[in-house]
Design an enzyme around this catalytic site. Structure first.
Site, PDB file in Angstrom:
ATOM      1  N   HIS A  59      26.869  33.322  53.114  1.00  0.00           N
ATOM      2  CA  HIS A  59      28.003  33.254  54.022  1.00  0.00           C
ATOM      3  C   HIS A  59      28.959  32.170  53.551  1.00  0.00           C
ATOM      4  O   HIS A  59      28.542  31.058  53.218  1.00  0.00           O
ATOM      5  CB  HIS A  59      27.531  32.925  55.435  1.00  0.00           C
ATOM      6  CG  HIS A  59      28.660  32.680  56.392  1.00  0.00           C
ATOM      7  ND1 HIS A  59      29.767  33.492  56.463  1.00  0.00           N
ATOM      8  CD2 HIS A  59      28.871  31.695  57.308  1.00  0.00           C
ATOM      9  CE1 HIS A  59      30.597  33.031  57.395  1.00  0.00           C
ATOM     10  NE2 HIS A  59      30.081  31.942  57.914  1.00  0.00           N
ATOM     11  N   HIS A 100      33.437  30.833  53.960  1.00  0.00           N
ATOM     12  CA  HIS A 100      34.753  31.045  54.566  1.00  0.00           C
ATOM     13  C   HIS A 100      35.793  31.134  53.456  1.00  0.00           C
ATOM     14  O   HIS A 100      36.907  30.638  53.608  1.00  0.00           O
ATOM     15  CB  HIS A 100      35.099  29.901  55.521  1.00  0.00           C
ATOM     16  CG  HIS A 100      34.161  29.748  56.664  1.00  0.00           C
ATOM     17  ND1 HIS A 100      33.906  28.541  57.266  1.00  0.00           N
ATOM     18  CD2 HIS A 100      33.408  30.656  57.335  1.00  0.00           C
ATOM     19  CE1 HIS A 100      33.026  28.706  58.249  1.00  0.00           C
ATOM     20  NE2 HIS A 100      32.709  29.972  58.308  1.00  0.00           N
ATOM     21  N   ASP A 108      33.447  49.274  40.817  1.00  0.00           N
ATOM     22  CA  ASP A 108      32.194  48.906  40.151  1.00  0.00           C
ATOM     23  C   ASP A 108      31.249  48.183  41.101  1.00  0.00           C
ATOM     24  O   ASP A 108      30.088  48.554  41.258  1.00  0.00           O
ATOM     25  CB  ASP A 108      32.473  47.947  38.978  1.00  0.00           C
ATOM     26  CG  ASP A 108      33.144  48.591  37.781  1.00  0.00           C
ATOM     27  OD1 ASP A 108      33.188  49.836  37.700  1.00  0.00           O
ATOM     28  OD2 ASP A 108      33.643  47.825  36.930  1.00  0.00           O
ATOM     29  N   HIS A 127      36.514  35.341  61.091  1.00  0.00           N
ATOM     30  CA  HIS A 127      35.435  34.437  60.724  1.00  0.00           C
ATOM     31  C   HIS A 127      35.337  34.268  59.203  1.00  0.00           C
ATOM     32  O   HIS A 127      35.695  33.216  58.680  1.00  0.00           O
ATOM     33  CB  HIS A 127      34.137  34.962  61.349  1.00  0.00           C
ATOM     34  CG  HIS A 127      32.968  34.048  61.170  1.00  0.00           C
ATOM     35  ND1 HIS A 127      31.812  34.167  61.881  1.00  0.00           N
ATOM     36  CD2 HIS A 127      32.774  32.997  60.347  1.00  0.00           C
ATOM     37  CE1 HIS A 127      30.964  33.224  61.504  1.00  0.00           C
ATOM     38  NE2 HIS A 127      31.530  32.509  60.584  1.00  0.00           N
ATOM     39  N   TYR A 164      25.288  49.029  33.791  1.00  0.00           N
ATOM     40  CA  TYR A 164      25.816  47.721  33.446  1.00  0.00           C
ATOM     41  C   TYR A 164      24.722  46.664  33.315  1.00  0.00           C
ATOM     42  O   TYR A 164      23.692  46.723  33.957  1.00  0.00           O
ATOM     43  CB  TYR A 164      26.815  47.275  34.518  1.00  0.00           C
ATOM     44  CG  TYR A 164      27.467  45.968  34.209  1.00  0.00           C
ATOM     45  CD1 TYR A 164      28.364  45.858  33.161  1.00  0.00           C
ATOM     46  CD2 TYR A 164      27.163  44.845  34.957  1.00  0.00           C
ATOM     47  CE1 TYR A 164      28.973  44.650  32.880  1.00  0.00           C
ATOM     48  CE2 TYR A 164      27.767  43.628  34.672  1.00  0.00           C
ATOM     49  CZ  TYR A 164      28.670  43.536  33.634  1.00  0.00           C
ATOM     50  OH  TYR A 164      29.253  42.335  33.345  1.00  0.00           O
TER      51      TYR A 164
END
Lengths: 242, 242, 242, 242
Positions: free
Chosen positions: D113, D115, D138, D178, D232
């Site tokens: 997480h 910001h 991709d 958020h 890949y």
């Protein structure tokens, strides 16, 4: 060498605290270029030194010295009228504004001033940053307010800061056409506010470039602010603006 | 190895000053990538070397050398017609412009040229940066002016700089479609102007993206400029454009 | 360990050159994050190895390896059909595009591919970058052209690059919805083009955010390009696209 | 010191794995400031620790600690209800959201997480990032979706993440007002998704500032995604969202 008669008049506990704060304030200046908040010699950090039974002091950056050349010894000690108490250099030209804040907001222990780009861009338009991010609600409890246009040289900048922040949850004010000032429990807390005000000024600016950000309900802002000020971190973050 | 006959004709004080300035100018180039003003080999810094009773010299970056490879010895010495006096490499292709400025503005001791992004963006539109920030009033005393479009290869860039800055408080000019040139008392002062012109070009650009910045009254600009040039710093910042 | 039979079939001069180029190409990859052109494992640099009397080889980055983990030994050697000749890892998934360029543009000695932000932003709109900066005229001799949309997996990316650049002065092409590919006399020259194409894409973007940049006359573009390709630097910069 | 009774109840293989994951998660936090995704103490990384025959654990950053002060020992171990199992500090205030994801998406081994600025700017407008770049096709197989507005304090953030990502190819969700949450096979894969979501949010934002990016046909998005997930890299990148 930096121990002038001015500081000799204070008890040894205060003198020791001054030396500790000099090192702290010197170190915290490194956070300003690290987070991209200042160029060259712009920007300054100060911290209050409490004097039991007397008038408090403040420790601040010397004027016009580049960040690479800052040392604890070069930090300047002033009283809360902004008069030099100890130091071999002239104090920052923003000292009067810092001193005014400490005089009129006794709960404030640290003050920071920068010209960080996005915060200053809002300040140049005289437009407050609306509270459209949960991290703004957490940190500032609402919008970042605008302070008046004020010339340097008397106490008008200090008054503008105090009058704007006194009744605000925000620890940051954007002085019109000038830039942000932030306050905190101590210098580190004010530096954090300086980092966060630029971050939210930048993110909201970028969001608004392609449309209007969605508002957050006032009740949600209130509950985010209440939680963050009381719960977040390791229990050491009581708000400076309760 | 870098002491060619050209420099041997000068008195030893001048030769020693040249070596000191070579080290200084080399070091100052590191400030340009540090503050994000240049990529690859773009940008150059020079400083005047005063020659008592003779024609002054200038020390400048060699052409097309990356910043990692710059050494004091690689710095090039030229006369104020831009002719090579000492150095094992070709001087910067902007040497003629620097030399022209030193010839026609005797109070100038340092010149810097970059293609810093925001300053160059204003230059590409041929639009001066309006003075809407107190730090602009402090540093530049008004807007950052635009110079003419000029091709490299003769003295037209130098003339454009001198004609634009001669009657301006600004130490920076944005040459149209090209980029900023800055002047100073010495090379360090011109580097500071290069850092600050990008900072104000960036902040005013960002402010204008979401509306019109508020103007600052001319009388306030005047008093900010007067104060900053006389009071700020540690007493060593007399303005190059008084 | 990396010397497989594939490479053993080549004369010792070629094998030595391959080792030299492996170290060079490995080092040049560090320039891509340094100038902010790539994140994580994106982006790749290759250089041609000329094989006297045979088919040339190319040295390129392995696929999906982070920049911190790159070593000269991990660089992969392929032939100009993109087949693995030497190396313990799979070559970059863009190898076919690099190989196609080397096959069809014999003067090209280096190829670079990135997704640098501003160049890719123009590519996503399919819009060429107009030549409104003297540094663009110097480096690219005109606008940065757009190549076709092409899927990875066959030679359609390589063909798109070659067809776009064959008749252009530009050493950079913006592949639609994808990103820039640049070519050069060698890998370093192609890396420089990758740095410069992002710089000009960024500066022109920012200039256009607040209005239309002023055009530069074609005759001025022509003379800037001619001078830069012939005079600039220390005499080692003959253009790859004469 | 950090081995509380909580962890002592687990078999030694699990305890050893916890120590390995603590070091890994600590190191991966350094990637967040490195790529400009976080300021100060914002942002957190976690990884699942599989417990054979029992309920899994997770390792996550302590709350409110600056990145310079993170050590493997300071990483906190919780169960998948978010209760503290081992550690001398309070876990990140986002632990409940991480735990909810691990509980409801068994294939997920890492959660991140931040910001980060551009991703959060889209989130503030509640607008998904359209898939107009081949690197988005991709990595994410389509647009980056928006999750609901959710207050911290119960499982509403976790539910919002799971409900948005469950039927999406995307490993990233932009929680409204958020910021982004990303998932991966392990913490490193989720960190990569956090880096890439900011990169594509930024590039598409910048592209759209000057016009509309060209769409990529759905069939092309499908084939790019299929190829990238299967081919890949060095054969270790099976998708977390198959």
């Amino acid at each position: 060498m930096t121990s002038t008669p001015g500081l000799a008049a204070y008890p040894s506990e205060v003198r020791e605290e001054v030396e500790r704060v000099r090192a702290l304030v010197c170190d915290l200046h490194a956070e300003l270029p690290r987070w991209g908040l200042v160029v060259w010699t712009a920007g300054n950090v100060s911290q209050r030194v409490r004097v039991p039974g007397g008038e408090d002091l403040l420790v601040i950056k010397p004027s016009g010295v580049t960040y690479d050349d800052l040392t604890p010894e070069s930090m300047v000690v002033c009283d809360l009228e902004g008069n030099l108490v100890d130091g071999s250099r002239a104090p920052s030209s923003d000292t009067a504004a810092h001193a005014y804040v400490y005089q009129h907001m006794p709960q404030v222990g640290g003050v920071v001033h920068t010209h960080s780009t996005y915060a200053t861009a809002w300040a140049a338009r005289g437009e407050e940053v609306p509270c459209v991010l949960t991290m703004m609600a957490d940190e500032f409890g609402g919008p970042i307010p605008i302070g008046p246009f004020a010339l340097i040289g008397d106490d008008s900048i200090g008054r503008g800061i105090v009058e704007t922040l006194r009744d605000s949850r925000s620890r940051a004010v954007l002085m019109r056409n000038h830039g942000p000032f932030t306050i905190g429990r101590d210098a580190k807390d004010a530096v954090k506010a300086a980092v966060m005000v630029e971050e939210v000024a930048r993110t909201v600016h970028i969001s608004r470039q392609l449309g209007e950000p969605l508002p957050i309900a006032q009740s949600d802002i209130d509950s985010l602010y209440a939680r963050y000020q009381n719960v977040y971190g390791q229990g050491d973050s009581a708000p400076v603006n309760p």
